[in-house]
Design a protein around this motif. Structure first.
Motif, PDB file in Angstrom:
ATOM      1  N   ILE A  34       3.709   6.205  -5.319  1.00 38.69           N
ATOM      2  CA  ILE A  34       3.531   6.395  -6.762  1.00 38.69           C
ATOM      3  C   ILE A  34       2.508   7.495  -7.022  1.00 38.69           C
ATOM      4  N   GLU A  35       1.411   7.475  -6.302  1.00 37.58           N
ATOM      5  CA  GLU A  35       0.372   8.498  -6.467  1.00 37.58           C
ATOM      6  C   GLU A  35       0.900   9.887  -6.124  1.00 37.58           C
ATOM      7  N   ARG A  36       1.673  10.017  -5.025  1.00 42.27           N
ATOM      8  CA  ARG A  36       2.256  11.311  -4.654  1.00 42.27           C
ATOM      9  C   ARG A  36       3.212  11.809  -5.738  1.00 42.27           C
ATOM     10  N   ASN A  47       0.823  -1.199   0.000  1.00 40.48           N
ATOM     11  CA  ASN A  47       0.000   0.000   0.000  1.00 40.48           C
ATOM     12  C   ASN A  47       0.863   1.257   0.000  1.00 40.48           C
ATOM     13  N   GLU A  48       1.936   1.268   0.777  1.00 42.80           N
ATOM     14  CA  GLU A  48       2.827   2.417   0.823  1.00 42.80           C
ATOM     15  C   GLU A  48       3.453   2.676  -0.547  1.00 42.80           C
ATOM     16  N   GLN A  49       3.760   1.608  -1.268  1.00 39.75           N
ATOM     17  CA  GLN A  49       4.331   1.757  -2.603  1.00 39.75           C
ATOM     18  C   GLN A  49       3.359   2.480  -3.529  1.00 39.75           C
ATOM     19  N   PHE A  50       2.086   2.079  -3.495  1.00 38.14           N
ATOM     20  CA  PHE A  50       1.094   2.716  -4.344  1.00 38.14           C
ATOM     21  C   PHE A  50       0.834   4.161  -3.917  1.00 38.14           C
ATOM     22  N   GLU A  51       0.872   4.417  -2.633  1.00 38.73           N
ATOM     23  CA  GLU A  51       0.692   5.790  -2.162  1.00 38.73           C
ATOM     24  C   GLU A  51       1.847   6.677  -2.623  1.00 38.73           C
ATOM     25  N   LYS A  83       3.219  10.984  -8.890  1.00 33.62           N
ATOM     26  CA  LYS A  83       2.436  11.294 -10.082  1.00 33.62           C
ATOM     27  C   LYS A  83       1.784  12.670  -9.961  1.00 33.62           C
ATOM     28  N   GLN A  84       1.203  12.955  -8.808  1.00 27.66           N
ATOM     29  CA  GLN A  84       0.570  14.257  -8.588  1.00 27.66           C
ATOM     30  C   GLN A  84       1.595  15.385  -8.634  1.00 27.66           C
ATOM     31  N   TYR A 134       4.437  15.407 -10.296  1.00 33.37           N
ATOM     32  CA  TYR A 134       4.840  15.553 -11.697  1.00 33.37           C
ATOM     33  C   TYR A 134       3.783  16.316 -12.488  1.00 33.37           C
ATOM     34  N   GLN A 135       2.525  15.949 -12.299  1.00 30.82           N
ATOM     35  CA  GLN A 135       1.448  16.613 -13.028  1.00 30.82           C
ATOM     36  C   GLN A 135       1.338  18.079 -12.632  1.00 30.82           C
TER      37      GLN A 135
END
Length: 77
Positions: A64-66, A58-62, A68-69, A71-72
């Motif tokens: 990645i999301e941070r 779960n921490e890995q996906f969190e 990604k945000q 970068y965007q």
């Protein structure tokens, strides 16, 4: 599945080296021809570990999301 096909995990140069150890000196090209003639195919690696069993999944996906945000947000500026 074709039941007439046989599989090997060995690389062509490994087969040539094993044959040389038995006193049969052949090139990799000859190994190719022999494998084809006797219907052998190279077996591809298969993933055997189950997915989704990481302790910190779960921490890995969190993370990645941070990323990604972040970068965007930079791409918009």
């Amino acid at each position: 599945m074709d039941e007439t096909v046989k599989w090997t995990n060995l690389k062509r140069h490994e087969i040539a080296a094993l044959l040389k150890g038995e006193g049969i000196d052949v090139s990799v090209t000859v190994v190719d021809q022999l494998l084809e003639k006797h219907k052998f195919r190279k077996r591809k690696a298969v993933k055997t570990l189950a997915t989704g069993e990481s302790e910190h999944r779960n921490e890995q996906f969190e993370m990645i999301e941070r990323l990604k945000q972040a970068y965007q947000a930079l791409a918009i500026q």
